[in-house]
Write an enzyme that holds these catalytic residues in place. Sequence first.
Site, PDB file in Angstrom:
ATOM      1  N   ASP A  67      -6.911  -2.714   9.030  1.00 27.09           N
ATOM      2  CA  ASP A  67      -8.131  -2.887   8.246  1.00 27.09           C
ATOM      3  C   ASP A  67      -8.735  -4.262   8.534  1.00 27.09           C
ATOM      4  OD1 ASP A  67     -10.155  -3.100   6.408  1.00 27.09           O
ATOM      5  OD2 ASP A  67      -8.965  -2.456   4.682  1.00 27.09           O
ATOM      6  N   HIS A  94     -11.913  -5.026   4.966  1.00 28.35           N
ATOM      7  CA  HIS A  94     -11.601  -5.599   3.658  1.00 28.35           C
ATOM      8  C   HIS A  94     -10.898  -6.948   3.806  1.00 28.35           C
ATOM      9  CE1 HIS A  94     -12.093  -1.265   2.682  1.00 28.35           C
ATOM     10  NE2 HIS A  94     -12.663  -1.764   1.602  1.00 28.35           N
ATOM     11  N   SER A 153     -16.618  -0.885  -1.968  1.00 31.77           N
ATOM     12  CA  SER A 153     -15.294  -1.469  -2.168  1.00 31.77           C
ATOM     13  C   SER A 153     -15.299  -2.990  -1.996  1.00 31.77           C
ATOM     14  CB  SER A 153     -14.297  -0.840  -1.193  1.00 31.77           C
ATOM     15  OG  SER A 153     -14.738  -0.990   0.147  1.00 31.77           O
TER      16      SER A 153
END
Length: 419
Positions: free
Chosen positions: A396, A399, A166
């Site tokens: 998170d 990311h 990702s």
Amino acid sequence: MMMHNFSKSSSFNFNRSSSFNRRGTSLSVGSPRVNVRPTWVSRHLPVITVVGYLVMLLLVICASYSFVTPNIKLSFHGDTSLDTSAFLDTCDVLDGTWVPDESYPLYNASDCPFTEQGFNCLDNGRTDREYLKWRWKPRHCNIPKFNAQTVLEWLRNKRLVFVGDSMSRTQWESLICFLMSGVADKKSVYEVNGNSITKTIRFLGVRFSSFNFTIEFFRSVFLVQHGWMPKHAPKRVRSTLMLDKLDDISNQWVESDILIFNTGQWWVSGKLFETGCYFQVGDSLKLGMSIPTAFRVALDTWASWVDHTINQSRTKVFFRTFEPSHWSDETRRFCNVTQYPTLETQGKDQSIFSDIAYNTVKNMIVPVTVLQITSMSAPRSDAHVGTWSDKSSVADCSHWCLPGVPDMWNEILLSYLLL
């Protein structure tokens, strides 16, 4: 220097010719019956003059070309006096720091239909903007800020492919959104299969039809093949990573012009052993193999595939190193996003995965450029998604917000491609 010598030579010839003319005049007046023969120089003076002017014109044209061409090629907004050859030969992008820069960000994520909603932190409620105003500055050179239209023209008729997890998809989105800022007709840019940008799709490809190129992403979090439980395996084994077999979609990565790989985020116990995933080489299970050892074997498999499959006369290959996370503890439940970059990286500027990648690339036949972004990303605890995602209840600190740090990764990538 050559032009100076030419002027000096012209002056010398002119004076010498004038001296001969005066001598000829004196002889003609005093002795009209003497027949003075013209010298070689005086006979060919018009030709010498024309040739001299042509040489001077040629020098001027060459000097102008050498000065103007790099600036046309780069068209970056910053310091146009940057010595591009010096950048490639001597610029160490690892040795630098983050500096404030009000000219950032490079684009508005809300204006880009290819930004994943979970990464658009401003749209998800983040109110501070300081994290957007930083640029990576190597100590001994400048990384140029490229004009989107220049990059679009350079990519014309090409195929650029990202392969990885990702984080690779985030970099893919970042590059597309930057290039979209230079496209007048936004509808001319589209996902080739009409898919929305999600993390569940293994292939995403965006086509810039006006420039006839695509930027593609292939989801391959380990690069090697993931398989299901082999026969007669212990109950704890639910699946395996076949370390000696590259991902079965690897045939789709071939015939690209630029190929950027990354892997690392999934090489942790929580994604492997705790889910029942162990390592396999051939038909043999490697239950006691450590993650770093398995990572090394997997990269050897990747390197062999690149060496035997990729046409190095066409394809430029890059490997981007591991991206540091900034979780408050190892459980990955607590995430403290800071307002500014941190001074203490707490060892996050180092990664065994990055070291393995470097050592693997050293022994390859096909040239591979390592994009070392581990150390430069380590201070950026301010730039993670945090709770500003499409799922605000889940923090998170892995990311990155877009725009943000991945934009700088792409500026470094473009420096290697265009300079």
